[in-house]
Design a protein around this motif. Structure first.
Motif, PDB file in Angstrom:
ATOM      1  N   LEU A  28       0.836  -1.197   0.000  1.00  0.00           N
ATOM      2  CA  LEU A  28       0.000   0.000   0.000  1.00  0.00           C
ATOM      3  C   LEU A  28       0.875   1.254   0.000  1.00  0.00           C
ATOM      4  O   LEU A  28       0.581   2.232  -0.683  1.00  0.00           O
ATOM      5  CB  LEU A  28      -0.944   0.012   1.212  1.00  0.00           C
ATOM      6  CG  LEU A  28      -2.158  -0.906   1.124  1.00  0.00           C
ATOM      7  CD1 LEU A  28      -2.979  -0.835   2.397  1.00  0.00           C
ATOM      8  CD2 LEU A  28      -3.017  -0.525  -0.075  1.00  0.00           C
ATOM      9  N   ILE A  29       1.959   1.205   0.775  1.00  0.00           N
ATOM     10  CA  ILE A  29       2.874   2.347   0.793  1.00  0.00           C
ATOM     11  C   ILE A  29       3.439   2.583  -0.603  1.00  0.00           C
ATOM     12  O   ILE A  29       3.398   3.679  -1.146  1.00  0.00           O
ATOM     13  CB  ILE A  29       4.040   2.096   1.779  1.00  0.00           C
ATOM     14  CG1 ILE A  29       3.527   2.176   3.218  1.00  0.00           C
ATOM     15  CG2 ILE A  29       5.168   3.105   1.552  1.00  0.00           C
ATOM     16  CD1 ILE A  29       4.587   1.879   4.254  1.00  0.00           C
ATOM     17  N   ARG A  30       3.914   1.494  -1.224  1.00  0.00           N
ATOM     18  CA  ARG A  30       4.594   1.620  -2.502  1.00  0.00           C
ATOM     19  C   ARG A  30       3.649   2.039  -3.625  1.00  0.00           C
ATOM     20  O   ARG A  30       3.976   2.861  -4.472  1.00  0.00           O
ATOM     21  CB  ARG A  30       5.277   0.290  -2.852  1.00  0.00           C
ATOM     22  CG  ARG A  30       5.901   0.207  -4.245  1.00  0.00           C
ATOM     23  CD  ARG A  30       7.015   1.223  -4.408  1.00  0.00           C
ATOM     24  NE  ARG A  30       7.655   1.148  -5.710  1.00  0.00           N
ATOM     25  CZ  ARG A  30       7.131   1.645  -6.834  1.00  0.00           C
ATOM     26  NH1 ARG A  30       5.966   2.241  -6.795  1.00  0.00           N
ATOM     27  NH2 ARG A  30       7.797   1.536  -7.971  1.00  0.00           N
ATOM     28  N   PHE A  31       2.448   1.420  -3.647  1.00  0.00           N
ATOM     29  CA  PHE A  31       1.586   1.632  -4.809  1.00  0.00           C
ATOM     30  C   PHE A  31       0.428   2.589  -4.565  1.00  0.00           C
ATOM     31  O   PHE A  31      -0.293   2.941  -5.474  1.00  0.00           O
ATOM     32  CB  PHE A  31       1.054   0.286  -5.322  1.00  0.00           C
ATOM     33  CG  PHE A  31       2.153  -0.585  -5.839  1.00  0.00           C
ATOM     34  CD1 PHE A  31       2.778  -0.277  -7.054  1.00  0.00           C
ATOM     35  CD2 PHE A  31       2.604  -1.675  -5.124  1.00  0.00           C
ATOM     36  CE1 PHE A  31       3.813  -1.057  -7.536  1.00  0.00           C
ATOM     37  CE2 PHE A  31       3.641  -2.458  -5.601  1.00  0.00           C
ATOM     38  CZ  PHE A  31       4.253  -2.153  -6.802  1.00  0.00           C
ATOM     39  N   PRO A  84       2.979   7.004  -4.799  1.00  0.00           N
ATOM     40  CA  PRO A  84       2.593   7.669  -6.048  1.00  0.00           C
ATOM     41  C   PRO A  84       1.671   8.865  -5.827  1.00  0.00           C
ATOM     42  O   PRO A  84       1.812   9.882  -6.496  1.00  0.00           O
ATOM     43  CB  PRO A  84       1.872   6.574  -6.835  1.00  0.00           C
ATOM     44  CG  PRO A  84       2.277   5.298  -6.214  1.00  0.00           C
ATOM     45  CD  PRO A  84       2.582   5.588  -4.784  1.00  0.00           C
ATOM     46  N   THR A  85       0.710   8.760  -4.905  1.00  0.00           N
ATOM     47  CA  THR A  85      -0.264   9.838  -4.754  1.00  0.00           C
ATOM     48  C   THR A  85       0.206  10.914  -3.787  1.00  0.00           C
ATOM     49  O   THR A  85      -0.179  12.069  -3.926  1.00  0.00           O
ATOM     50  CB  THR A  85      -1.601   9.299  -4.228  1.00  0.00           C
ATOM     51  OG1 THR A  85      -1.384   8.731  -2.931  1.00  0.00           O
ATOM     52  CG2 THR A  85      -2.170   8.231  -5.148  1.00  0.00           C
ATOM     53  N   GLY A  86       0.995  10.498  -2.811  1.00  0.00           N
ATOM     54  CA  GLY A  86       1.425  11.450  -1.803  1.00  0.00           C
ATOM     55  C   GLY A  86       0.317  11.896  -0.868  1.00  0.00           C
ATOM     56  O   GLY A  86       0.438  12.892  -0.171  1.00  0.00           O
ATOM     57  N   TRP A  87      -0.798  11.166  -0.865  1.00  0.00           N
ATOM     58  CA  TRP A  87      -1.938  11.564  -0.038  1.00  0.00           C
ATOM     59  C   TRP A  87      -1.733  11.265   1.436  1.00  0.00           C
ATOM     60  O   TRP A  87      -2.221  11.972   2.290  1.00  0.00           O
ATOM     61  CB  TRP A  87      -3.209  10.831  -0.508  1.00  0.00           C
ATOM     62  CG  TRP A  87      -3.682  11.270  -1.851  1.00  0.00           C
ATOM     63  CD1 TRP A  87      -3.354  12.424  -2.489  1.00  0.00           C
ATOM     64  CD2 TRP A  87      -4.563  10.548  -2.719  1.00  0.00           C
ATOM     65  NE1 TRP A  87      -3.980  12.486  -3.704  1.00  0.00           N
ATOM     66  CE2 TRP A  87      -4.728  11.346  -3.870  1.00  0.00           C
ATOM     67  CE3 TRP A  87      -5.233   9.326  -2.635  1.00  0.00           C
ATOM     68  CZ2 TRP A  87      -5.534  10.944  -4.942  1.00  0.00           C
ATOM     69  CZ3 TRP A  87      -6.033   8.937  -3.685  1.00  0.00           C
ATOM     70  CH2 TRP A  87      -6.177   9.740  -4.828  1.00  0.00           C
ATOM     71  N   PHE A  88      -1.031  10.160   1.681  1.00  0.00           N
ATOM     72  CA  PHE A  88      -0.934   9.734   3.077  1.00  0.00           C
ATOM     73  C   PHE A  88       0.513   9.659   3.523  1.00  0.00           C
ATOM     74  O   PHE A  88       1.366   9.195   2.773  1.00  0.00           O
ATOM     75  CB  PHE A  88      -1.568   8.351   3.246  1.00  0.00           C
ATOM     76  CG  PHE A  88      -2.915   8.239   2.624  1.00  0.00           C
ATOM     77  CD1 PHE A  88      -4.005   8.876   3.202  1.00  0.00           C
ATOM     78  CD2 PHE A  88      -3.096   7.525   1.457  1.00  0.00           C
ATOM     79  CE1 PHE A  88      -5.258   8.788   2.621  1.00  0.00           C
ATOM     80  CE2 PHE A  88      -4.348   7.432   0.882  1.00  0.00           C
ATOM     81  CZ  PHE A  88      -5.432   8.062   1.449  1.00  0.00           C
ATOM     82  N   PRO A  89       0.765  10.090   4.751  1.00  0.00           N
ATOM     83  CA  PRO A  89       2.109   9.906   5.295  1.00  0.00           C
ATOM     84  C   PRO A  89       2.361   8.410   5.498  1.00  0.00           C
ATOM     85  O   PRO A  89       1.434   7.656   5.769  1.00  0.00           O
ATOM     86  CB  PRO A  89       2.068  10.642   6.633  1.00  0.00           C
ATOM     87  CG  PRO A  89       0.638  10.827   6.955  1.00  0.00           C
ATOM     88  CD  PRO A  89      -0.127  10.777   5.689  1.00  0.00           C
TER      89      PRO A  89
END
Lengths: 321, 290, 328
Positions: free
Chosen positions: A161-164, A168-173
């Protein structure tokens, strides 16, 4: 009605006593096991605290201070005595364990609440679809997906989830928890989603069968025969009766949830009790390990009891005897 | 009754009844993994620990089908050896609790009532406690230790933990079955008439218990592998330098943005392995259902 | 009393099959008529398809069973008209179920249960509640205004069944479907519920389709009786006549299974063999394999329902033999 209410509280008092006894007994067993473990664990507690460079004399002095030179029964007695006085001792670093816990417990709490909410929000609709369309294609797809998910490591889901998703989105820390309410919510999304995916295999299966039971219950057919449909049918006749089993199921699986939280904290670098437990157990920081395991065990017993209480409160049949 | 046991075992190996589809797919998946693990010396470089520091984090190529890790080790080779190790621990981690649990279950059913009740209560408590948390504490406190006989570093404490906590399910299965059989009128008559107890257990209890136990065993191997991987990830399993699925994921987490497959591959292998095992168990369960 | 009856419900060629496709027919083709103000008893062994046929009227079949053909016609203001089963629910037709224990939503109070059908039709809460009280009073529920807030689990089986009937009446049906409503009750309660249904039939001019496996219940309540075997109607006629002089061997067999109250001796007798499974029928009379009267003809061609007396029909080649055998 009065006498019924009286009966009910009597009944509750009994159950409350039962829970407390269960809690006390569970904790006692836990303390005993953890204590035995610390005895068989390789390495000397005093030596661990002082480090390899300390002289043997210094170690001996500390051993005396910690009571390590006394026999095991005496040690166990004084240990239980200290616990009873809520004295959790100090960590290897000399910090009071209660302080270590105070600093971290809120993060674990947020994670626990968030993961619970996400888990239900994910598992319930899946179970509903699976139950409603049972033995059709969508049911088979969900059941297979859930079977595969059972064997996916929690941390692996998190990393993917972190990687994909996050990178990519930068929405979540991707690490830690935010401090302001908005930041906190944003930083909770990823770990809680991960936890929800990991909980789904356990919840969906049982939830599906209890939903099937409610959907095909006689009283639902009766309601339909009266021309009741739509949201009235769904909420008053179906979901209202599925609520109890759902809560019961969830509270039964809180133990699994706690372990999930340990992994989530490690995966997402959140400094809560779980990640502390991991580091402490590897550093053989016995007091901290003991304290956190006991907190988790108490949390599980407490969650079980609360679940039981809510289920009874929801079910009119349990109220009076 | 021996018939039942034989037909239960038969059910495990035939492919023409209910649930065969699931079992066939499960066998195919597991067969593939077993083959890969056994053929390791021929299909890999054979040296999971060999470093090539000049060729670190290489992309997949013919020489390195899955690329190399931060130390330039061939990831394909490490993956195959990890499958070997995880599979071995998974089977042992299922087998030891299964044996201990079955023995406890049988013994419990034969014990005086108070002991039987105490064992059940202990089982309830073990089930209700946050098992894994506890397990983690245990594995961490014991530390990996070193080689011991055939077991590599870190394996023994894990197997010990699996055994101490995992016996419960098997004990319950056997205990229930024992009580069911021992309550039967004709069995009681036969025992009074001099039928030795071991004949009752082998001839009447085992045949029915074996089926359900086999179903759970399949899933249990998968769960044991998952637990092993998780413990290694948390640093309380086998040491990170040994090739292990969870450890590989843990070691590659820092390079996930560039070499994501180093994380993805071991996890996918784990999920696939578990699915294969669960499919066998599921199909078997379908078949044993009346 | 048989004269000038108006059909209320007509079931025309109803077919029910297992799964989609026509491989296993549970009910091949069923024709039934319930007249206004009349109670039609539908009797048969369990598995004869009687309950499924009843449920098919409101489209409440289990997932695995499908209606493959047939029409349901109900008399409305403009005469008999075909309807979609789902549209009839709580709208001209309602149903009383077998299990009073599981048929009432455990998480709703009595008052809300009885008012649920009315609320679904958009009646205001207060008004529905008042109506619920009068309905409960009508079905003989003691002191209903005080017990609206009781839970179903606090009631006895008989009271629950009264609540169930009040729920069914709340939507003012012209036809009441009863699926073995007395089977789960003890004999005294059973009698009370039957008396209640009889009174409602008279007071409200209610048509009733009453499904049961129990001929003694049929004899108490039904004006006409239809006997069903393996999804087919085998005999149909006025209840008194049918029970006194059955003209189908299966009806006779059912009767001889009853304990005889008057004779002092219980000649309980079971019918040999079992009904065929759905789709397992070759040809000839469906009952022939179990029939003591079966002749060669019975094994080759299937008999159809035919009139043998006014309003009395049977599907048997050997019905004359039956009449003679019995009069002896």
């Amino acid at each position: 009605m009065g006498f019924k209410a009286g009966n009910r509280s009597d009944h509750l008092a009994w159950r409350l006593g039962g829970w407390l006894a269960q809690l006390a007994f569970s904790i006692l067993i836990l303390v005993l096991i953890v204590f035995v473990l610390t005895q068989v664990a390789p390495g000397d507690a005093a030596r661990l605290r002082l480090g390899p460079r300390a002289s043997q004399e210094e170690v001996d002095v500390l051993r005396k201070q910690l009571g390590l030179d006394q026999n095991i029964l005496v040690q166990f007695g004084s240990y239980v005595g200290r616990l009873a006085r809520a004295d959790l001792g100090t960590s290897i670093n000399g910090e009071p364990v209660s302080e270590v816990i105070r600093q971290r417990i809120d993060k674990t709490w947020w994670l626990l609440v968030g993961t619970s909410v996400f888990s239900l929000a994910l598992s319930f609709p899946l179970a509903w679809l699976s139950a409603y369309y049972r033995d059709r294609a969508i049911d088979h797809v969900i059941r297979f997906a859930v079977l595969v998910a059972l064997f996916m490591p929690v941390f692996w889901i998190g990393f993917l989830l972190i990687r994909f998703l996050a990178l990519p989105t930068g929405w979540f820390p991707v690490a830690g928890l935010g401090s302001s309410p908005m930041e906190l919510l944003r930083s909770l999304v990823l770990p809680c989603l991960t936890g929800a995916i990991a909980m789904a295999p356990i919840l969906v299966r049982s939830l599906r069968s209890s939903l099937i039971e409610v959907i095909s219950a006689d009283y639902v057919t009766v309601a339909r025969s009266l021309g009741i449909r739509g949201s009235a049918l769904l909420f008053r006749h179906i979901l209202r009766n599925a609520l109890g089993p759902t809560i019961a199921l969830f509270s039964l699986n809180v133990g699994y949830l706690f372990f999930g939280i340990v992994i989530l904290e490690t995966t997402f670098a959140i400094h809560g009790l779980g990640s502390q437990l991991v580091t402490a157990s590897i550093k053989k920081d016995v007091n901290v390990v003991q304290a956190i395991t006991i907190i988790f065990a108490a949390g599980v017993v407490l969650a079980n009891s609360c679940g039981d209480l809510v289920v009874r409160w929801l079910d009119p049949r349990q109220g009076s005897r | 009754m021996m018939q039942t046991m034989r037909s239960n075992l038969h059910a495990l190996f035939t492919l023409r009844e209910r649930g065969s589809g699931k079992i066939a797919v499960g066998y195919a998946i597991i067969g593939l993994f077993v083959f890969t693990a056994m053929a390791a010396p021929w299909i890999t470089t054979g040296e999971p620990a060999r470093q090539d520091l000049l060729n670190r984090l290489a992309f997949p190529s013919f020489a390195h089908p899955l690329g190399t890790d931060q130390l330039g080790r061939d990831v394909w080779t490490r993956l195959v050896y990890a499958i070997q190790l995880d599979f071995r621990i998974g089977i042992l981690g299922m087998l030891l609790p299964a044996i201990l649990g079955s023995l406890i279950g049988v013994a419990s059913a034969l014990s005086p009532h108070w002991l039987d009740a105490a064992i059940s209560r202990l089982a309830d408590i073990i089930i209700s406690l946050p098992l894994f948390v506890f397990f983690l504490a245990l594995a961490g406190l014991l530390g990996p230790g070193s080689d011991w006989g055939p077991f590599g570093p870190g394996e023994l404490p894990i197997l010990l933990g699996f055994t101490l906590l995992g016996w419960v399910v098997y004990a319950r299965l056997l205990r229930t079955e024992m009580h069911r059989i021992l309550a039967m009128e004709y069995i009681r008559a036969a025992i009074t008439g001099g039928l030795p107890l071991h004949r009752v257990i082998i001839g009447h209890v085992m045949p029915n218990a074996v089926g359900q136990t086999l179903v759970y065993m399949c899933v249990d191997i998968g769960l044991a592998i998952l637990s092993l991987a998780t413990l290694s990830f948390l640093g309380a399993g086998v040491p990170l330098d040994r090739p292990e699925l969870g450890g590989m994921i843990s070691a590659s987490r820092t390079v996930i943005s560039s070499n994501w497959w180093l994380v993805a591959a071991p996890g996918a292998v784990l999920a696939l392995m578990g699915t294969g095992l669960a499919l066998i168990g599921d199909g078997l369960d379908d078949r044993l259902k009346p | 009393m048989m004269a000038a009856q108006t059909p209320l419900l007509v079931m025309d060629g109803l077919s029910l099959g297992l799964g989609s496709g026509n491989r296993a027919m549970i009910v091949p083709s069923l024709n039934l008529t319930v007249n206004a103000g009349e109670c039609l008893g539908l009797v048969g062994e369990s598995g004869s398809g009687k309950s499924l046929s009843l449920r098919a009227i409101l489209g409440l079949l289990p997932n695995s069973i499908h209606r493959s053909a047939g029409r349901i016609l109900l008399r409305g203001p403009t005469g008999l008209a075909e309807h979609d089963p789902a549209s009839l629910r709580g709208n001209g037709i309602s149903m009383v179920f077998q299990e009073p224990m599981s048929s009432l939503n455990p998480s709703m109070r009595i008052g809300d249960l009885v008012a649920a059908g009315l609320r679904a039709k958009g009646m205001a809460r207060g008004k529905a509640r008042t109506k619920a009280i009068s309905l409960l009073r009508e079905v003989g529920f003691p002191a209903p205004e005080k017990r609206l807030d009781d839970w179903p689990h606090q009631l006895s089986g008989g009271l629950r069944q009264r609540v169930m009937i009040a729920m069914a009446l709340s939507v003012e049906p012209a036809l009441l479907l009863c699926d073995e409503p007395t089977t789960a009750l003890d004999v005294t309660t059973q009698e009370q519920i039957l008396l209640l249904l009889e009174r409602l039939k008279k007071d409200r001019g209610l048509g009733i389709l009453f499904v049961t496996h129990d001929l003694s219940v049929i004899s108490r309540i039904a004006d006409r009786t239809a006997v069903m075997y393996a999804g087919r109607l085998v005999e149909e006629g006025p209840t008194a006549e049918l029970l006194a002089a059955p003209r189908h061997p299966y009806t006779l067999a059912l009767l001889s299974c009853l304990p005889q109250a008057g004779t002092g001796q219980r000649r309980l007798q079971a019918i040999d063999g079992t009904p065929p499974a759905a789709g397992e029928h070759g040809g000839g009379c469906i009952f022939a394999p179990r029939c003591t009267f079966a002749a060669h003809q019975c094994l080759t061609a299937e008999p159809v329902l035919a009139d043998i007396a006014p309003a009395h029909r049977t599907a048997c080649y050997r019905h004359v033999l039956l009449r003679e055998g019995l009069s002896r």
